[in-house]
Scaffold this motif. Structure first.
Motif, PDB file in Angstrom:
ATOM      1  N   PHE A   1       0.856  -1.181   0.000  1.00  0.00           N
ATOM      2  CA  PHE A   1       0.000   0.000   0.000  1.00  0.00           C
ATOM      3  C   PHE A   1       0.893   1.231   0.000  1.00  0.00           C
ATOM      4  O   PHE A   1       1.793   1.359   0.817  1.00  0.00           O
ATOM      5  N   ASP A   2       0.655   2.136  -0.941  1.00  0.00           N
ATOM      6  CA  ASP A   2       1.483   3.327  -1.091  1.00  0.00           C
ATOM      7  C   ASP A   2       0.839   4.496  -0.354  1.00  0.00           C
ATOM      8  O   ASP A   2      -0.081   5.134  -0.859  1.00  0.00           O
ATOM      9  N   PHE A   3       1.316   4.782   0.845  1.00  0.00           N
ATOM     10  CA  PHE A   3       0.771   5.866   1.657  1.00  0.00           C
ATOM     11  C   PHE A   3       0.894   7.209   0.953  1.00  0.00           C
ATOM     12  O   PHE A   3       0.076   8.096   1.144  1.00  0.00           O
ATOM     13  N   ASP A   4       1.936   7.361   0.155  1.00  0.00           N
ATOM     14  CA  ASP A   4       2.165   8.627  -0.534  1.00  0.00           C
ATOM     15  C   ASP A   4       1.108   8.924  -1.592  1.00  0.00           C
ATOM     16  O   ASP A   4       1.000  10.057  -2.052  1.00  0.00           O
TER      17      ASP A   4
ATOM     18  N   ASP B   1     -10.970  10.722  10.199  1.00  0.00           N
ATOM     19  CA  ASP B   1     -12.310  10.717  10.804  1.00  0.00           C
ATOM     20  C   ASP B   1     -12.619   9.375  11.459  1.00  0.00           C
ATOM     21  O   ASP B   1     -13.167   9.318  12.558  1.00  0.00           O
ATOM     22  N   LEU B   2     -12.272   8.291  10.781  1.00  0.00           N
ATOM     23  CA  LEU B   2     -12.584   6.963  11.294  1.00  0.00           C
ATOM     24  C   LEU B   2     -11.722   6.561  12.482  1.00  0.00           C
ATOM     25  O   LEU B   2     -12.175   5.838  13.369  1.00  0.00           O
ATOM     26  N   THR B   3     -10.470   7.024  12.505  1.00  0.00           N
ATOM     27  CA  THR B   3      -9.563   6.623  13.576  1.00  0.00           C
ATOM     28  C   THR B   3      -9.539   7.598  14.742  1.00  0.00           C
ATOM     29  O   THR B   3      -9.174   7.232  15.855  1.00  0.00           O
ATOM     30  N   GLY B   4      -9.883   8.858  14.480  1.00  0.00           N
ATOM     31  CA  GLY B   4      -9.817   9.873  15.520  1.00  0.00           C
ATOM     32  C   GLY B   4      -8.430  10.445  15.717  1.00  0.00           C
ATOM     33  O   GLY B   4      -8.185  11.162  16.682  1.00  0.00           O
ATOM     34  N   TYR B   5      -7.499  10.139  14.824  1.00  0.00           N
ATOM     35  CA  TYR B   5      -6.131  10.626  14.904  1.00  0.00           C
ATOM     36  C   TYR B   5      -5.734  11.282  13.586  1.00  0.00           C
ATOM     37  O   TYR B   5      -6.148  10.834  12.525  1.00  0.00           O
ATOM     38  N   GLY B   6      -4.892  12.319  13.676  1.00  0.00           N
ATOM     39  CA  GLY B   6      -4.279  12.868  12.481  1.00  0.00           C
ATOM     40  C   GLY B   6      -3.315  11.842  11.927  1.00  0.00           C
ATOM     41  O   GLY B   6      -2.608  11.173  12.684  1.00  0.00           O
ATOM     42  N   ILE B   7      -3.278  11.678  10.622  1.00  0.00           N
ATOM     43  CA  ILE B   7      -2.478  10.607  10.027  1.00  0.00           C
ATOM     44  C   ILE B   7      -0.994  10.746  10.358  1.00  0.00           C
ATOM     45  O   ILE B   7      -0.292   9.766  10.519  1.00  0.00           O
ATOM     46  N   GLY B   8      -0.495  11.962  10.506  1.00  0.00           N
ATOM     47  CA  GLY B   8       0.901  12.167  10.862  1.00  0.00           C
ATOM     48  C   GLY B   8       1.225  11.801  12.298  1.00  0.00           C
ATOM     49  O   GLY B   8       2.376  11.610  12.653  1.00  0.00           O
TER      50      GLY B   8
ATOM     51  N   THR C   1       6.814   5.912  13.564  1.00  0.00           N
ATOM     52  CA  THR C   1       5.504   6.075  12.968  1.00  0.00           C
ATOM     53  C   THR C   1       5.345   5.052  11.865  1.00  0.00           C
ATOM     54  O   THR C   1       6.306   4.434  11.431  1.00  0.00           O
ATOM     55  N   PHE C   2       4.121   4.871  11.389  1.00  0.00           N
ATOM     56  CA  PHE C   2       3.881   3.947  10.293  1.00  0.00           C
ATOM     57  C   PHE C   2       4.649   4.413   9.076  1.00  0.00           C
ATOM     58  O   PHE C   2       4.719   5.594   8.778  1.00  0.00           O
ATOM     59  N   ALA C   3       5.210   3.485   8.345  1.00  0.00           N
ATOM     60  CA  ALA C   3       6.064   3.838   7.214  1.00  0.00           C
ATOM     61  C   ALA C   3       5.299   3.802   5.907  1.00  0.00           C
ATOM     62  O   ALA C   3       4.339   3.062   5.743  1.00  0.00           O
ATOM     63  N   SER C   4       5.749   4.615   4.965  1.00  0.00           N
ATOM     64  CA  SER C   4       5.210   4.594   3.610  1.00  0.00           C
ATOM     65  C   SER C   4       5.916   3.497   2.834  1.00  0.00           C
ATOM     66  O   SER C   4       6.804   2.829   3.352  1.00  0.00           O
ATOM     67  N   ALA C   5       5.563   3.344   1.570  1.00  0.00           N
ATOM     68  CA  ALA C   5       6.200   2.337   0.740  1.00  0.00           C
ATOM     69  C   ALA C   5       7.699   2.583   0.628  1.00  0.00           C
ATOM     70  O   ALA C   5       8.474   1.666   0.416  1.00  0.00           O
ATOM     71  N   GLU C   6       8.131   3.826   0.773  1.00  0.00           N
ATOM     72  CA  GLU C   6       9.545   4.162   0.688  1.00  0.00           C
ATOM     73  C   GLU C   6      10.230   4.069   2.042  1.00  0.00           C
ATOM     74  O   GLU C   6      11.393   4.397   2.172  1.00  0.00           O
ATOM     75  N   GLY C   7       9.513   3.696   3.109  1.00  0.00           N
ATOM     76  CA  GLY C   7      10.098   3.512   4.410  1.00  0.00           C
ATOM     77  C   GLY C   7      10.081   4.755   5.276  1.00  0.00           C
ATOM     78  O   GLY C   7      10.685   4.772   6.323  1.00  0.00           O
TER      79      GLY C   7
ATOM     80  N   TYR D   1       1.849  14.494   6.466  1.00  0.00           N
ATOM     81  CA  TYR D   1       0.535  15.062   6.227  1.00  0.00           C
ATOM     82  C   TYR D   1       0.695  16.325   5.394  1.00  0.00           C
ATOM     83  O   TYR D   1       1.433  17.219   5.740  1.00  0.00           O
ATOM     84  N   GLY D   2       0.030  16.345   4.256  1.00  0.00           N
ATOM     85  CA  GLY D   2       0.066  17.512   3.383  1.00  0.00           C
ATOM     86  C   GLY D   2       1.304  17.597   2.523  1.00  0.00           C
ATOM     87  O   GLY D   2       1.515  18.582   1.832  1.00  0.00           O
ATOM     88  N   SER D   3       2.141  16.548   2.502  1.00  0.00           N
ATOM     89  CA  SER D   3       3.341  16.602   1.683  1.00  0.00           C
ATOM     90  C   SER D   3       2.996  16.380   0.224  1.00  0.00           C
ATOM     91  O   SER D   3       1.952  15.818  -0.105  1.00  0.00           O
TER      92      SER D   3
END
Length: 111
Positions: free
Chosen positions: A9-12, A24-31, A94-100, A105-107
């Motif tokens: 899964f590519d977070f980017d 909204d579903l988790t109640g946390y900012g993704i960052g 923190t959780f890693a993107s496909a690139e590690g 947030y907002g990048s």
């Protein structure tokens, strides 16, 4: 058992709408998500987004909550058994993107 996909899964590539839905579903900012935060809702939200992207546009968050952690991780391409998994999930990471890297947030996304 659920279908699996060979790609991680590519977070980017999350759209702003998908980021907002996950937040909204988790109640946390993704960052702010890390291994210390509750992961069930986050994993379910990611699984729901991935299923919708892969041709199941009516897949719901409640349905995602019924999927096993192992099946969700396999579908998202999260390899928990590889030799780097201990390094990737060290306390405080923190959780890693496909690139590690942690998804910023907002990048901007570069190709």
């Amino acid at each position: 058992m659920t279908d699996t996909t060979p790609n991680k899964f590519d977070f980017d590539r999350l759209t702003l709408g998908e980021v907002a839905t996950i937040e909204d579903l988790t109640g946390y900012g993704i960052g702010a998500l890390s291994v210390e935060k509750p992961q069930g809702k986050f994993l379910a939200a990611l699984y729901m987004v991935a299923r919708r992207r892969n041709g199941d546009p009516t897949f719901t968050f409640n349905k995602a909550l019924t999927v096993s952690m192992l099946d969700a991780q396999a579908y998202l391409g999260i390899d928990t058994d590889d030799e780097n998994s201990a390094d990737d999930t060290a306390e405080g990471d923190t959780f890693a993107s496909a690139e590690g890297e942690a998804p910023a947030y907002g990048s901007t996304v570069t190709e």
